[in-house]
Scaffold this motif. Structure first.
Motif: not given
Length: 924
Positions: A302, A304, A325-326, A328, A348-350, A373
């Motif tokens: 998780h 960030v 994960n997240s 960015s 698969n993140n941002q 993404n």
């Protein structure tokens, strides 16, 4: 995990060298094994079960140094190694085959091994000791340097006696998930340990595991995956490891940020694996301390924040895995410094912004995953300048892929996933330069061109092609398709359906403009040798009758010919599709009945023949389709009763018989639909397994759950629906239906149902929609309906319901249209208010109403008066400080006055008593 593999290789080379020299000794030396050790081994063998006769050479008549899997010192004849690894066959070399546990060594490990005073290598891994504890006496074999008990099905507490093996270099207890420790302090004597693997062992009871492991100064590899560890926080005065190269702490339960000082653990780390460990927060900048790192695995956590720009300083990285994960922000441009990088996983993140052109400098890159993404902008030829080794490209993002029409890429891809990239409008000509491509996905890539002539020949060696949801045109009537999986769904292809080679297993050409008789495709001689498992030709212009060629299509598991113009009857020969799992024939012009031969399709899980002209009764044998989960027969001309045999379909989750001419009663036995009788999250409901790789097919189904037709895909498994609306069903709703606790959608509208709504309908707490409108239901709305907290759609209109609508947050949230057409119904949200006579629970004898009203008015007035008086005084005292002070001074004055007055009176009274007493004494 290259370093881990390298370390294993070193250990194995050491072992093979020893084995090789010992094998020479077996062939040439006259040294014999010690008789005491030979007898000890025979006793050891006697305690074991040996179903494969691995130890068949262990005979009293043969020197034990010549036994299989036994190794002796070539000078002394003392037994030094027992290699009983369960992965090797007794006639073959190491790791030659895998056998089931039932065929491996088992039984009891005898203490006779203690007689082997020079035993330094013991491998009992991947055998089956049937959940017995690890023998504690193994800790007394003081000469052991290598102990491998991994995957041997041991259980219970790891004996502390193993800590006595102070000479151990390798200890592998991994993959015994029933083992646990109460503490790890017994390991304190492992001064020489180099390789320690405790994967899958429960270590959660030891909170100081990190402190204990830090004392192993010679440790090269530490594997603690799946160990239920919950803290990475190092203790005060943490001592750096100087030799640790591989650290695997994956699949644990840390659930906190990575401590900044954690990356001071060892500057010699080559592999760090923290994947799937519930880690939070940002990637600490101290990660740069690991300047020798080659493999960094932080995926599926998780995390960030941004990827640190300075990460490019880890110049030896070969694999960077940060996907799932997240994270960015942009991809750091310093990523171009990874001159050794072979794998980059950022999917698969941002991540946002553009892809840095420095990515094109990674000359050793083989696998690039940056899909899923929020990346935008242009990807051009400069992004691939040096990527000559690139084999796998996952680029799926809303990117503009801008290359020239004559571009020749420097790479030869095996896998190209470019869905959602704007590759069009022209068809990408650079594809024909890719000679080794196995998978091509360009779904929704805005290609609005005609497929070129070279394309279909070029695809003959590609296993998977997905060009769905584009605007590609062309007539492929004469094309011969050869790919295992081919998805051309939602394009503008036309002409007859294409020809197939025997390699094709999945063909999805739905939502195109293919036309002509369906029999031309099904009965074509070339197509008869097919091995097709999935055929979806729905939403086309196919016509004609279903032919009798089905015996040539017996591999079919999914067949969808829905929404065409197919006519005639369902042929009896369709019963030969014995592997069939789903059958869609909806929205055609099919007439006649359902052939009884479909009983042979015993694996059938979905049957959709809705929107046709089947004007017959529902066959009784339908109840024998015990695998059926979805039965959709809506909008036909079915008549007669609903057969009781439907209640035998225990797996049924969707029953849609709406808009037919069915009569009679709703079967009371619907409570036997056990899949609807229990809440389910969809985990146990799935359509059948497809025995080949790369399938991208998703089952679909059109349903009307809330008066609006919706198309379901993967979420079919979460739907629980009964729709019997628009028929001629009569009599009452069976109370037995109330036990279908898993039901989400219930529609019985537009029938001739009478009687009351079942009193216990509120026990069906998963209900999201109820439609009982346009019937002849009477009585009150059951109070239990107020328990339906998930209810978002309700229609009870146009019945003969009466009384008050039960009060609840849920039932009053619907508008009046949900209850209209029931003249005797009252209460919110209807404009009609309820009188006392309309409230059965409050009815009283005539003539007493006024008395009760006066009594209630008196008590209400009394209560209101008390409240007003109380707060009028207390409220003023609370808010007015001067009044409050004056009031309490007044109370103090009253208190003093009462006290003085009382004491004066009491003293006066006591004085009187004393006087009376003296007078009486005198008279005596």
């Amino acid at each position: 995990m290259g370093a881990s593999f390298a370390t294993h290789v070193l250990f194995l080379l050491w072992f093979f060298a020893a084995t090789f020299s010992l094998s020479l000794f077996k062939a040439e030396s006259n040294i014999s094994c010690i008789e005491k050790e030979k007898q000890a081994l025979l006793i050891f063998k006697k305690g074991l079960s040996d179903p494969r006769n691995v130890l068949s050479s262990w005979s009293d008549q043969v020197d034990c140094c010549r036994w299989d899997r036994v190794h002796c010192n070539n000078k002394t004849g003392r037994v030094t190694a027992l290699d009983l690894n369960g992965f090797q066959d007794h006639n073959k070399s190491l790791f030659s085959g895998v056998y089931g546990y039932e065929k491996r060594l088992g039984g009891e490990i005898s203490p006779s091994l203690l007689e082997l005073e020079f035993l330094n290598y013991l491998d009992l891994s991947y055998n089956n000791f049937n959940c017995t504890p690890i023998p504690s006496f193994l800790g007394s074999i003081g000469s052991l340097r290598y102990l491998d008990l991994s995957g041997a099905n041991f259980s219970g507490l790891i004996p502390h006696q193993l800590g006595n093996l102070s000479s151990l270099r390798v200890l592998d207890l991994a993959n015994n998930p029933n083992l646990y420790v109460d503490n790890l302090r017994w390991m304190s004597h492992f001064s020489s340990i180099q390789y320690l693997d405790l994967n899958s062992i429960d270590l959660h009871r030891e909170v100081d595991w990190l402190q204990i492991m830090s004392k192993f100064s010679s440790l090269l590899e530490l594997h603690l995956s799946f160990c239920q560890l919950d803290s990475l926080k190092p203790f005060l005065g943490f001592v750096n490891h100087t030799s640790l190269q591989v650290l695997d702490l994956s699949y644990n339960l840390f659930n906190h940020e990575i401590p900044n000082c954690f990356f001071n653990l060892s500057t010699s780390l080559v592999v760090l694996n923290l994947e799937y460990s519930l880690l939070k927060g940002k990637i600490p900048p101290s990660i740069l301390n690991l300047h020798n790192l080659e493999y960094l695995l932080l995926l599926s956590n998780h995390l960030v924040g941004k990827i640190p720009e300075s990460i490019g300083q880890l110049k030896y990285l070969k694999s960077l895995e940060l996907w799932y994960n997240s994270l960015s922000g942009p991809i750091p441009s310093s990523i171009g410094n990874f001159s050794y990088l072979e794998e980059l996983f950022l999917s698969n993140n941002q991540l946002s912004g553009t892809i840095p052109e420095s990515l094109g400098l990674l000359s050793n890159l083989e696998r690039l995953f940056i899909d899923k993404n929020l990346l935008t902008g242009t990807v051009g030829e400069g992004h691939f300048t040096e990527l000559s080794k690139l084999k796998t490209l996952y680029l799926s993002n809303p990117l503009f892929f801008n290359v020239s029409s004559n571009w020749i890429p420097p790479f030869q891809l095996d896998f190209a996933y470019m869905s959602y990239c704007k590759v069009g409008p022209n068809f990408p000509t650079w594809l024909q330069t890719q000679k080794s491509l196995r998978v091509l996905q360009m779904s929704k890539s805005e290609i609005s061109d005609k497929a070129p002539g070279w394309f279909w020949n070029w695809t003959s060696n590609i296993q998977v092609i997905d060009l769905s949801r584009n605007h590609i045109e062309g007539d492929i009537s004469d094309a011969v398709l050869n790919s295992t999986v081919l998805n051309l769904n939602s394009n503008h292809f036309k002409g007859r359906m294409p020809q197939l080679s025997a390699n094709v297993k999945e063909l999805n050409i739905a939502d195109n403009s293919f036309a002509g008789p369906i029999s031309t495709f099904l009965c074509l001689k070339r197509n008869r040798m097919n091995k097709l498992i999935i055929l979806d030709a729905s939403f086309n212009l196919l016509s004609g009758e279903l032919p009798d060629c089905w015996k040539d299509w017996q591999s079919l598991a999914r067949l969808d010919l829905g929404s065409n113009s197919i006519s005639g009857r369902i042929p009896y020969s369709m019963g030969s599709l014995v592997a069939l799992q789903t059958l869609h024939l909806e929205n055609n012009n099919i007439s006649g009945g359902i052939p009884s031969s479909l009983q042979s399709c015993s694996q059938l899980e979905l049957l959709d023949i809705g929107e046709n002209h089947l004007q017959v009764t529902i066959p009784l044998w339908i109840g024998e389709m015990t695998s059926l989960m979805v039965l959709r027969l809506r909008s036909n001309g079915f008549h007669g009763h609903i057969p009781l045999q439907i209640c035998q379909l225990s797996s049924l989750i969707v029953l849609d018989l709406a808009n037919n001419s069915l009569s009679g009663t709703i079967p009371k036995c619907l409570n036997n639909l056990s899949a609807l009788a229990k809440p389910d999250n969809g985990g146990s409901i799935h359509f059948g397994y497809l025995p080949y790789a790369y399938s991208m097919y998703v089952e679909n189904l059109f349903l009307v759950p809330k008066k609006k037709q919706l198309e379901y895909f993967d979420n079919i498994k979460f739907v629980r629906l009964i729709d019997l609306s628009s028929n001629n069903l009569s009599e009452s709703i069976p109370v037995e239906i109330s036990v279908l606790f898993g039901l989400h959608f219930l529609n019985l509208s537009e029938n001739h149902l009478t009687g009351a709504i079942p009193e216990k309908i509120g026990s069906m707490k998963e209900l999201e929609s109820i439609d009982l409108s346009r019937n002849h239901l009477s009585g009150e709305i059951p109070p239990s309906m107020s328990n339906l907290t998930f209810l978002s759609q309700l229609d009870l209109s146009y019945n003969s319901l009466s009384g008050r609508i039960p009060l609840s947050t849920q039932l009053q949230s619907f508008d009046a249209l949900s209850y209209t057409g029931n003249p005797q119904l009252c209460g919110d949200p209807l404009p009609k208010t309820c009188t006392v006579e309309e409230e059965p629970s409050n009815r009283t004898p005539i003539g007493r109403t006024e008395d009760h009203s006066e009594k209630y008015s008196f008590y209400i007035g009394l209560g209101v008066g008390f409240a007003v008086g109380f707060w009028a005084i207390c409220g003023v005292l609370f808010f007015k400080r001067t009044w409050r002070h004056a009031y309490f001074r007044f109370l103090d004055g009253i208190k003093d006055w009462v006290y003085v007055t009382t004491m004066v009176k009491v003293n006066w009274f006591l004085e009187k008593l004393r006087s009376c007493h003296l007078i009486s004494e005198r008279h005596r």
